[in-house]
Write a protein that holds these residues in place. Structure first.
Motif, PDB file in Angstrom:
ATOM      1  N   ASP A 133       8.479 -36.701  23.789  1.00  0.00           N
ATOM      2  CA  ASP A 133       9.609 -37.571  23.471  1.00  0.00           C
ATOM      3  C   ASP A 133      10.096 -37.318  22.045  1.00  0.00           C
ATOM      4  O   ASP A 133      11.302 -37.250  21.787  1.00  0.00           O
ATOM      5  CB  ASP A 133       9.193 -39.035  23.639  1.00  0.00           C
ATOM      6  CG  ASP A 133      10.312 -40.007  23.281  1.00  0.00           C
ATOM      7  OD1 ASP A 133      11.311 -40.045  24.019  1.00  0.00           O
ATOM      8  OD2 ASP A 133      10.186 -40.723  22.274  1.00  0.00           O
ATOM      9  N   GLY A 134       9.141 -37.157  21.119  1.00  0.00           N
ATOM     10  CA  GLY A 134       9.520 -36.863  19.741  1.00  0.00           C
ATOM     11  C   GLY A 134      10.222 -35.524  19.612  1.00  0.00           C
ATOM     12  O   GLY A 134      11.189 -35.379  18.864  1.00  0.00           O
ATOM     13  N   TRP A 135       9.726 -34.527  20.356  1.00  0.00           N
ATOM     14  CA  TRP A 135      10.344 -33.195  20.359  1.00  0.00           C
ATOM     15  C   TRP A 135      11.805 -33.280  20.796  1.00  0.00           C
ATOM     16  O   TRP A 135      12.696 -32.722  20.136  1.00  0.00           O
ATOM     17  CB  TRP A 135       9.554 -32.288  21.286  1.00  0.00           C
ATOM     18  CG  TRP A 135      10.176 -30.973  21.625  1.00  0.00           C
ATOM     19  CD1 TRP A 135      10.971 -30.697  22.704  1.00  0.00           C
ATOM     20  CD2 TRP A 135      10.060 -29.733  20.904  1.00  0.00           C
ATOM     21  NE1 TRP A 135      11.342 -29.373  22.706  1.00  0.00           N
ATOM     22  CE2 TRP A 135      10.802 -28.767  21.612  1.00  0.00           C
ATOM     23  CE3 TRP A 135       9.387 -29.358  19.755  1.00  0.00           C
ATOM     24  CZ2 TRP A 135      10.893 -27.447  21.181  1.00  0.00           C
ATOM     25  CZ3 TRP A 135       9.475 -28.037  19.329  1.00  0.00           C
ATOM     26  CH2 TRP A 135      10.225 -27.106  20.040  1.00  0.00           C
ATOM     27  N   ALA A 136      12.062 -33.985  21.897  1.00  0.00           N
ATOM     28  CA  ALA A 136      13.428 -34.103  22.403  1.00  0.00           C
ATOM     29  C   ALA A 136      14.309 -34.884  21.438  1.00  0.00           C
ATOM     30  O   ALA A 136      15.469 -34.512  21.190  1.00  0.00           O
ATOM     31  CB  ALA A 136      13.411 -34.774  23.780  1.00  0.00           C
ATOM     32  N   GLY A 173      18.346 -32.326  23.351  1.00  0.00           N
ATOM     33  CA  GLY A 173      16.975 -32.710  23.662  1.00  0.00           C
ATOM     34  C   GLY A 173      16.525 -32.220  25.021  1.00  0.00           C
ATOM     35  O   GLY A 173      15.396 -31.751  25.181  1.00  0.00           O
ATOM     36  N   ALA A 174      17.415 -32.331  26.012  1.00  0.00           N
ATOM     37  CA  ALA A 174      17.069 -31.895  27.367  1.00  0.00           C
ATOM     38  C   ALA A 174      16.821 -30.387  27.402  1.00  0.00           C
ATOM     39  O   ALA A 174      15.859 -29.923  28.026  1.00  0.00           O
ATOM     40  CB  ALA A 174      18.191 -32.275  28.334  1.00  0.00           C
ATOM     41  N   GLY A 213       8.272 -40.472  12.837  1.00  0.00           N
ATOM     42  CA  GLY A 213       7.292 -40.297  13.902  1.00  0.00           C
ATOM     43  C   GLY A 213       7.714 -39.219  14.878  1.00  0.00           C
ATOM     44  O   GLY A 213       6.881 -38.454  15.382  1.00  0.00           O
ATOM     45  N   ASP A 214       9.010 -39.142  15.159  1.00  0.00           N
ATOM     46  CA  ASP A 214       9.517 -38.101  16.051  1.00  0.00           C
ATOM     47  C   ASP A 214       9.243 -36.710  15.489  1.00  0.00           C
ATOM     48  O   ASP A 214       8.927 -35.776  16.228  1.00  0.00           O
ATOM     49  CB  ASP A 214      11.022 -38.277  16.279  1.00  0.00           C
ATOM     50  CG  ASP A 214      11.336 -39.424  17.213  1.00  0.00           C
ATOM     51  OD1 ASP A 214      10.509 -39.729  18.091  1.00  0.00           O
ATOM     52  OD2 ASP A 214      12.419 -40.029  17.072  1.00  0.00           O
ATOM     53  N   CYS A 215       9.364 -36.571  14.169  1.00  0.00           N
ATOM     54  CA  CYS A 215       9.112 -35.277  13.538  1.00  0.00           C
ATOM     55  C   CYS A 215       7.668 -34.847  13.735  1.00  0.00           C
ATOM     56  O   CYS A 215       7.392 -33.669  13.991  1.00  0.00           O
ATOM     57  CB  CYS A 215       9.434 -35.348  12.052  1.00  0.00           C
ATOM     58  SG  CYS A 215      11.190 -35.572  11.674  1.00  0.00           S
TER      59      CYS A 215
END
Length: 265
Positions: free
Chosen positions: A90-93, A121-122, A243-245
């Motif tokens: 989820d963070g990667w996207a 993201g997809a 956090g996503d990073c």
């Protein structure tokens, strides 16, 4: 008056907190979790990765007894998503959506908080999962090699991601953020614990003849270079990390580990 003893937790409780934070495994936390507790628990993120790696390696080993390697790899990846709740994916996207769709830092953060999945993201998620699948499928020609890659990928990638906390500033997000609370301070003791966990795993695999020291040297060099690139990338885009990073860093480090194994072989 507040009881200072109430805020003290054991190392075992911190480990359980780390498991609860990074996975969907059922864990009972019998204390009130604070940001300070999560900062301390970050020292066990590599150990949680080792646990996940062991479970995924075991699942692959079971699947490949009954099914072709391609299906076994795919099912093992599905198990990984279930165990972690696709936390890092989820963070990667979100990172690719935010960095690709926003011009200002505020715009990027707003996009990253949005629960909807965008085109960037997809596409990034599809490519990342496909690279994982193809890499592990290639490595599956040797059972020992693919099992080692899975365990190392889960453990060491979390060392790289967590270490970024020490190298950058946290970019604050407002109360509307959908991102879970995360560790925002990494002590020297915690960093050493992370490194010792990863080093113990790698040295053990060398000792039993599963890995060559040359392979470990190349792997460490690749990850050190990747860490520098990640820090520069996140600072350029946001001036720090979210956090996503950290989730994106874990995924990219995991991919780098698999690709290093593929290139060496």
């Amino acid at each position: 008056m507040p009881n200072p003893e109430a805020n003290k937790v054991t190392q075992w409780q911190l480990l359980l907190l780390a498991i609860s934070f990074l996975t969907r495994l059922p864990v009972q936390l019998r204390f009130n979790v604070t940001g300070a507790h999560l900062n301390q628990a970050s020292r066990y993120f590599a150990l949680v990765g080792l646990l996940l790696g062991g479970l995924l390696a075991l699942s692959y080993g079971v699947f490949q007894l009954l099914l072709p390697a391609s299906i076994s790899v795919l099912l093992m990846m599905a198990v990984g998503l279930l165990l972690t709740g696709a936390f890092h994916e989820d963070g990667w996207a979100d990172v690719w959506d935010g960095f690709g769709g926003g011009w200002q830092v505020s715009q990027k953060l707003a996009i990253m908080k949005d629960s909807r999945l965008g085109t960037y993201g997809a596409a990034a998620l599809f490519i990342m999962l496909l690279v994982k699948f193809q890499s592990l499928l290639f490595l599956s020609e040797s059972l020992i090699t693919v099992l080692s890659a899975i365990v190392i990928g889960q453990c060491v990638s979390r060392v790289v991601a967590t270490s970024l906390i020490m190298g950058m500033e946290y970019v604050s997000e407002d109360a509307t953020s959908k991102v879970k609370p995360l560790a925002m301070h990494l002590s020297v003791t915690s960093l050493v614990t992370l490194l010792v966990t990863a080093a113990t795993l790698l040295v053990s695999l060398i000792a039993v003849g599963v890995l060559l020291w040359q392979t470990v040297f190349i792997l460490v060099a690749v990850l050190l270079i990747l860490r520098v690139i990640l820090i520069r990338w996140f600072k350029q885009q946001l001036g720090g990390y979210t956090g996503d990073c950290l989730g994106a860093a874990q995924q990219l480090s995991e991919i780098a580990i698999y690709l290093t194994f593929v290139s060496v072989l």
